[in-house]
Design a protein around this motif. Sequence first.
Motif, short mmCIF file in Angstrom:
data_model
loop_
_atom_site.label_atom_id
_atom_site.label_comp_id
_atom_site.label_asym_id
_atom_site.label_seq_id
_atom_site.Cartn_x
_atom_site.Cartn_y
_atom_site.Cartn_z
N VAL A 196 43.49 -67.71 43.22
CA VAL A 196 42.97 -66.60 42.43
C VAL A 196 41.82 -65.93 43.18
CG1 VAL A 196 41.77 -65.97 40.30
CG2 VAL A 196 43.67 -67.59 40.23
N GLY A 197 41.85 -64.60 43.25
CA GLY A 197 40.80 -63.86 43.95
C GLY A 197 41.21 -63.40 45.33
N ASP A 198 42.29 -64.00 45.90
CA ASP A 198 42.78 -63.56 47.20
C ASP A 198 43.40 -62.17 47.10
OD1 ASP A 198 41.97 -65.89 48.34
OD2 ASP A 198 43.97 -66.74 48.61
N LYS A 199 43.43 -61.48 48.22
CA LYS A 199 44.14 -60.20 48.31
C LYS A 199 45.38 -60.41 49.19
CE LYS A 199 40.17 -57.11 47.74
NZ LYS A 199 40.66 -56.39 46.55
N VAL A 200 46.51 -59.89 48.76
CA VAL A 200 47.75 -60.07 49.51
C VAL A 200 48.44 -58.73 49.72
CG1 VAL A 200 48.20 -62.46 48.83
CG2 VAL A 200 48.93 -60.60 47.32
N LEU A 230 41.05 -78.74 34.57
CA LEU A 230 39.75 -78.38 35.12
C LEU A 230 39.58 -76.86 35.05
CD1 LEU A 230 39.73 -80.58 38.34
CD2 LEU A 230 38.94 -81.21 36.06
N GLU A 231 38.32 -76.43 35.03
CA GLU A 231 38.04 -74.99 35.02
C GLU A 231 36.91 -74.68 35.98
OE1 GLU A 231 38.10 -71.71 31.62
OE2 GLU A 231 36.34 -72.99 31.46
N THR A 232 37.18 -73.76 36.93
CA THR A 232 36.14 -73.26 37.83
C THR A 232 35.73 -71.87 37.35
OG1 THR A 232 37.64 -72.12 39.36
CG2 THR A 232 37.32 -74.49 39.69
N ASP A 233 34.89 -71.19 38.10
CA ASP A 233 34.50 -69.83 37.71
C ASP A 233 35.61 -68.83 37.97
OD1 ASP A 233 34.38 -70.05 40.42
OD2 ASP A 233 32.54 -68.91 40.68
N LYS A 234 36.70 -69.26 38.62
CA LYS A 234 37.78 -68.33 38.94
C LYS A 234 39.10 -68.67 38.28
CE LYS A 234 35.97 -66.88 43.44
NZ LYS A 234 36.24 -66.79 44.89
N ASP A 264 44.92 -57.68 44.41
CA ASP A 264 44.24 -58.88 43.94
C ASP A 264 45.18 -59.82 43.21
OD1 ASP A 264 41.53 -58.34 44.72
OD2 ASP A 264 41.52 -56.75 43.23
N ILE A 265 45.05 -61.12 43.50
CA ILE A 265 45.74 -62.16 42.73
C ILE A 265 44.82 -62.57 41.59
CG2 ILE A 265 46.63 -64.52 42.75
CD1 ILE A 265 47.37 -64.17 45.66
N ILE A 266 45.26 -62.37 40.35
CA ILE A 266 44.43 -62.72 39.20
C ILE A 266 44.90 -64.00 38.50
CG2 ILE A 266 43.74 -60.33 38.79
CD1 ILE A 266 45.75 -60.25 36.47
N GLU A 267 46.08 -64.50 38.89
CA GLU A 267 46.56 -65.75 38.28
C GLU A 267 47.61 -66.38 39.19
OE1 GLU A 267 47.63 -67.24 33.73
OE2 GLU A 267 48.09 -65.20 34.35
N VAL A 268 47.48 -67.68 39.41
CA VAL A 268 48.50 -68.46 40.11
C VAL A 268 49.18 -69.32 39.04
CG1 VAL A 268 48.97 -70.19 41.86
CG2 VAL A 268 47.20 -68.47 42.26
N LEU A 269 50.48 -69.10 38.83
CA LEU A 269 51.18 -69.66 37.68
C LEU A 269 51.85 -71.00 37.96
CD1 LEU A 269 52.79 -66.29 36.52
CD2 LEU A 269 50.71 -67.36 35.65
N VAL A 270 51.78 -71.47 39.20
CA VAL A 270 52.40 -72.76 39.55
C VAL A 270 51.41 -73.58 40.36
CG1 VAL A 270 54.76 -71.85 39.54
CG2 VAL A 270 53.41 -71.77 41.65
N LYS A 271 51.73 -74.86 40.53
CA LYS A 271 50.91 -75.75 41.36
C LYS A 271 51.84 -76.61 42.20
CE LYS A 271 50.45 -79.33 37.78
NZ LYS A 271 51.32 -78.69 36.80
N VAL A 272 51.27 -77.25 43.20
CA VAL A 272 52.06 -78.13 44.06
C VAL A 272 52.69 -79.23 43.20
CG1 VAL A 272 51.96 -79.79 45.94
CG2 VAL A 272 50.67 -77.66 46.10
N GLY A 273 53.97 -79.42 43.38
CA GLY A 273 54.70 -80.42 42.59
C GLY A 273 55.56 -79.81 41.50
#
Length: 509
Positions: free
Chosen positions: A167-171, A40-44, A122-131
């Motif tokens: 993606v888009g969060d600030k940490v 899937l693809e969102t705007d982020k 800024d987080i520009i990419e999350v490289l893993v997913k649950v599982g």
Amino acid sequence: MPTQKNVELPDIGDFDAVDIIEVLVKVGDTVNENDSIITLETDKATMEIPAPFAGKVTALSVKVGDKVAKGDLILTLESESESAESLEETPESAQPVDQNSKSSLAQKNVELPDIGDFDAVDIIEVLVKVGDTVNENDSIITLETDKATMEIPAPFAGKVTALSVKVGDKVAKGDLILTLESESESAESLEETPESAQPVDQAKKDVASEVVTNIDEKNETFKEEISLNPDSNFHASPSIRKLARELGVSLSGIKGTGKKGRILDEDLKSHVKTLLENGTVVEEVEVIPLSRIKKLSGKHLSKCWSTIPHVTQFDEVNIEQLEKFRKHQKEKNIKLSPLVFIMKAVVQVLKRHPNFNASLDENAENLILKKYFNLGIAVDTPNGLLVPVIKDVGKKSLIELSEELAEVSLRAREGKLDSSEMKGAGFTISSLGGIGGTQFTPIINAPEVAILGVARTQIKPIWNGSTFEPTSMIPLALSYDHRVIDGAEGARFMAELNQVLSNIMEMLL
């Protein structure tokens, strides 16, 4: 007996309808639990949806281009769940794969380590997913500051059970990124009995065969074909899939070297290199992420261009007298750029045309006239365009403006400007005179209502009444908001600016 089970889209966050950009399986395929089935693809971001259980695909209910929401049917699987349940009912007939590790699983939080003097990144990419199962030092997220991008590695191995960022969060340092189900206690017990331990690489090699052997030996009715690199279902992260689409390369012909045949960044690059060497691809390309400054300014400029009715007034100004004055000052070791003269001239004209030194309120119903004269000056930097503000221009001499402009421009290029130094302008000047070009159309920097573009000075033959003589001419382009300023007012502003710049004595009054 096999049963037909529907696979629906799980909760993926606050999205009503998300585009399907890839369907990763087809009818007849056999998928394992957690194998990706659609992308899937969102705007982020892009994300892969995993199979919640194993089975054979008997029906597909979606295709590329469809939009899906939570609860929508994706596909139907013929599942061996009943057979699996019968195994659970007769545990004495089954041998645990690893009873020690099963009892020693622990939930461990992964927090952002110290990455330097940054409060929020800024987080520009999350490289893993649950599982997903990650190894120690595998990258889990990508961060971007105003100076660089960096990947954050997993501090230990484990299975991702919860993601706390997107993606888009600030940490900042200490913020929770994700939770891993770790087998650390099992690892410690192995360290205590090194004589029974197996080399790490060899242990990894034997994991798949050991699982299949244990199941086959104890229950002949429960068999599953395992392929670490099936031709029908390649494995790659969303970032790799996106890059492949941008390059126009199919992932189906690439052999992945990652875990479970996962296609890694180096696999894709090697494949593209091979295509180039064989002449399959005409030209080599490079994909470079936009800097944080360009992303932010790009969004702002797009909004300005699409929401403001622009009108641009063009003119050329005879600055022969101004150039002679500059040359005379240079002989006295006083260096003055044409821009400081333009700044002084603009302020002089703004005093007579206050509608240009103004801004619209948020509802675009009221014009806010500014009684001060602060000018935004666009500066080209390695990371993108910045607009520092020179304050109280009318109260400063040409020499003071020249020194301040040089100092501010240098700090802008070095990335040392404070955010407060880019606020409070009433009018902006964008000068490309030092680079080149004959004309350009500057975009208004909202909420301001006007901007002046300055191109390169040219020597042109100008008729003086009896003959043509070489004359220094500077091209100007005035863009203004037509909701506030009409064409006649724009023409009068440009005519007066022309008069002031062409007569150095009037400017120095």
